[in-house]
Design a protein around this motif. Structure first.
Motif, PDB file in Angstrom:
ATOM      1  N   SER A 113      50.541  72.247  50.778  1.00  0.00           N
ATOM      2  CA  SER A 113      50.894  73.552  51.349  1.00  0.00           C
ATOM      3  C   SER A 113      51.610  73.452  52.684  1.00  0.00           C
ATOM      4  O   SER A 113      51.897  74.469  53.321  1.00  0.00           O
ATOM      5  CB  SER A 113      49.632  74.402  51.509  1.00  0.00           C
ATOM      6  N   LYS A 114      51.889  72.231  53.137  1.00  0.00           N
ATOM      7  CA  LYS A 114      52.651  72.031  54.369  1.00  0.00           C
ATOM      8  C   LYS A 114      53.461  70.743  54.224  1.00  0.00           C
ATOM      9  O   LYS A 114      53.158  69.910  53.359  1.00  0.00           O
ATOM     10  CB  LYS A 114      51.723  71.944  55.572  1.00  0.00           C
ATOM     11  N   PRO A 115      54.492  70.542  55.039  1.00  0.00           N
ATOM     12  CA  PRO A 115      55.273  69.304  54.945  1.00  0.00           C
ATOM     13  C   PRO A 115      54.378  68.090  55.184  1.00  0.00           C
ATOM     14  O   PRO A 115      53.556  68.083  56.108  1.00  0.00           O
ATOM     15  CB  PRO A 115      56.314  69.456  56.052  1.00  0.00           C
ATOM     16  N   THR A 116      54.532  67.083  54.339  1.00  0.00           N
ATOM     17  CA  THR A 116      53.694  65.892  54.498  1.00  0.00           C
ATOM     18  C   THR A 116      54.387  64.676  53.899  1.00  0.00           C
ATOM     19  O   THR A 116      55.173  64.798  52.956  1.00  0.00           O
ATOM     20  CB  THR A 116      52.314  66.098  53.818  1.00  0.00           C
TER      21      THR A 116
ATOM     22  N   SER B 290      51.620  62.538  48.937  1.00  0.00           N
ATOM     23  CA  SER B 290      52.792  63.387  49.133  1.00  0.00           C
ATOM     24  C   SER B 290      53.793  63.053  48.024  1.00  0.00           C
ATOM     25  O   SER B 290      53.484  62.311  47.102  1.00  0.00           O
ATOM     26  CB  SER B 290      53.400  63.146  50.516  1.00  0.00           C
TER      27      SER B 290
ATOM     28  N   THR C 111      58.940  67.821  51.763  1.00  0.00           N
ATOM     29  CA  THR C 111      58.750  69.097  51.074  1.00  0.00           C
ATOM     30  C   THR C 111      59.317  69.036  49.659  1.00  0.00           C
ATOM     31  O   THR C 111      60.162  68.186  49.352  1.00  0.00           O
ATOM     32  CB  THR C 111      59.452  70.255  51.814  1.00  0.00           C
TER      33      THR C 111
ATOM     34  N   ASP D 131      58.954  75.406  53.483  1.00  0.00           N
ATOM     35  CA  ASP D 131      58.005  74.628  54.279  1.00  0.00           C
ATOM     36  C   ASP D 131      56.765  74.228  53.473  1.00  0.00           C
ATOM     37  O   ASP D 131      55.742  73.832  54.043  1.00  0.00           O
ATOM     38  CB  ASP D 131      57.587  75.410  55.528  1.00  0.00           C
ATOM     39  N   ASN D 132      56.846  74.355  52.137  1.00  0.00           N
ATOM     40  CA  ASN D 132      55.761  74.007  51.208  1.00  0.00           C
ATOM     41  C   ASN D 132      54.681  75.082  51.089  1.00  0.00           C
ATOM     42  O   ASN D 132      53.754  74.944  50.285  1.00  0.00           O
ATOM     43  CB  ASN D 132      55.098  72.664  51.548  1.00  0.00           C
ATOM     44  N   THR D 133      54.768  76.155  51.877  1.00  0.00           N
ATOM     45  CA  THR D 133      53.839  77.269  51.692  1.00  0.00           C
ATOM     46  C   THR D 133      54.014  77.805  50.271  1.00  0.00           C
ATOM     47  O   THR D 133      55.145  78.047  49.832  1.00  0.00           O
ATOM     48  CB  THR D 133      54.128  78.401  52.698  1.00  0.00           C
TER      49      THR D 133
END
Length: 300
Positions: free
Chosen positions: A17-20, A25, A48, A112-114
């Protein structure tokens, strides 16, 4: 038998749910011929899913210019257990495509992966049962009346199956209904299928999704005339892959899977892997082709 592919791309998808980056990942492994025509491996770790899609497009564009056909593997489920499309009252045929179109309408995945994967699971549960079933798994803060952190009950004879035929054949594959925790392929599928749909739409008939569009059968050069990319569901855990010193497990798995399929292709044994395992019942073949999909190498 001549080789079917000249490049092998394996993707370890992520529902983060966030950049990683790093462990857990997205990893993209590419095995292709270098300027000396030797197979060489390169990897990418985009933070992402949006960046991963762009990277994949660039890799595929480069291979197209070189006139090289690629096997592209993703590690999430391409389909749901048999009966899902009918239970959701989805219009359109074949069922797999109706499901892909529906998920594309429901899934929201920002740059942003949200994302809303838990909301999608909760809404599907509402439509199917009105309660927190069959999807399960989420952080406590995302719990709803139709989605709970823990599994509410086991699957019964009147429910949709817990597993696809391929999941059982793979021995150890997680059910798509699991949205959170280790091995949560459900979240990856909810976000991965729309990405795969976009890739397919952008490239049209040059991309074929196995076994939905190729048939559940051995591939031949004639059958792949004009095809630039064959997309297949892969499960690197089926293979005994050893990580190198300091190598992240996810990277080792995409590298090892790419090398495995390349070796089979070089030996003339990969084409047969796209056919059903020996003694597969006809109804299982139909389910795989129309709705569930299959994992490359499962049961073979």
């Amino acid at each position: 038998m001549p080789r079917l592919f000249s490049a092998f791309i394996i993707v370890d998808w992520s529902a983060a749910s966030k950049p990683t980056t790093g462990a857990d990942s997205i990893w993209i492994g590419v095995l292709k011929r270098d300027v000396r025509f030797r197979m060489a491996f390169e990897s990418y770790n985009p933070p992402t899913r949006a960046e991963a899609e762009k990277r994949l497009a660039a890799v595929l564009d480069d291979l197209r210019k070189r006139g090289e056909r690629a096997l592209l593997g993703f590690d999430f489920s391409f389909g749901f257990p048999r009966g899902f499309a009918a239970a959701m009252n989805l219009a359109g045929d074949p069922p797999w495509r109706a499901v892909w179109d529906q998920l594309d309408k429901m899934a929201k995945d920002k740059a942003d992966n949200t994302n809303n994967r838990f909301g999608v699971g909760a809404e599907i549960n509402r439509r199917l049962t009105g309660g927190p079933f069959p999807f399960w798994g989420c952080p406590p803060k995302d719990a709803l009346t139709t989605l709970q952190p823990k599994r509410s009950r086991p699957h019964g004879p009147d429910d949709l199956p817990e597993f696809r035929h391929a999941d059982l054949a793979a021995k150890g594959a997680a059910a798509i209904w699991k949205l959170y925790y280790n091995g949560s392929v459900g979240g990856q599928s909810i976000l991965g299928i729309p990405a795969l749909r976009r890739l397919k739409l952008a490239r049209g008939e040059a991309v074929k999704v196995w076994p939905f569009e190729t048939g559940f059968k051995a591939l031949t050069e004639d059958a792949l005339a004009g095809v630039e990319v064959v997309v297949a569901e892969t499960y690197p855990s089926l293979l005994k892959i050893q990580a190198g010193a300091g190598e992240v497990k996810d990277l080792a798995q995409v590298r090892g899977a790419a090398e495995h399929f390349a070796r089979l292709d070089e030996a003339g044994k990969l084409a047969a892997l796209f056919a059903p395992p020996a003694a597969t019942p006809p109804d299982v073949v139909v389910d795989a082709e129309r709705e569930e999909g299959w994992i490359l190498g499962a049961g073979s």
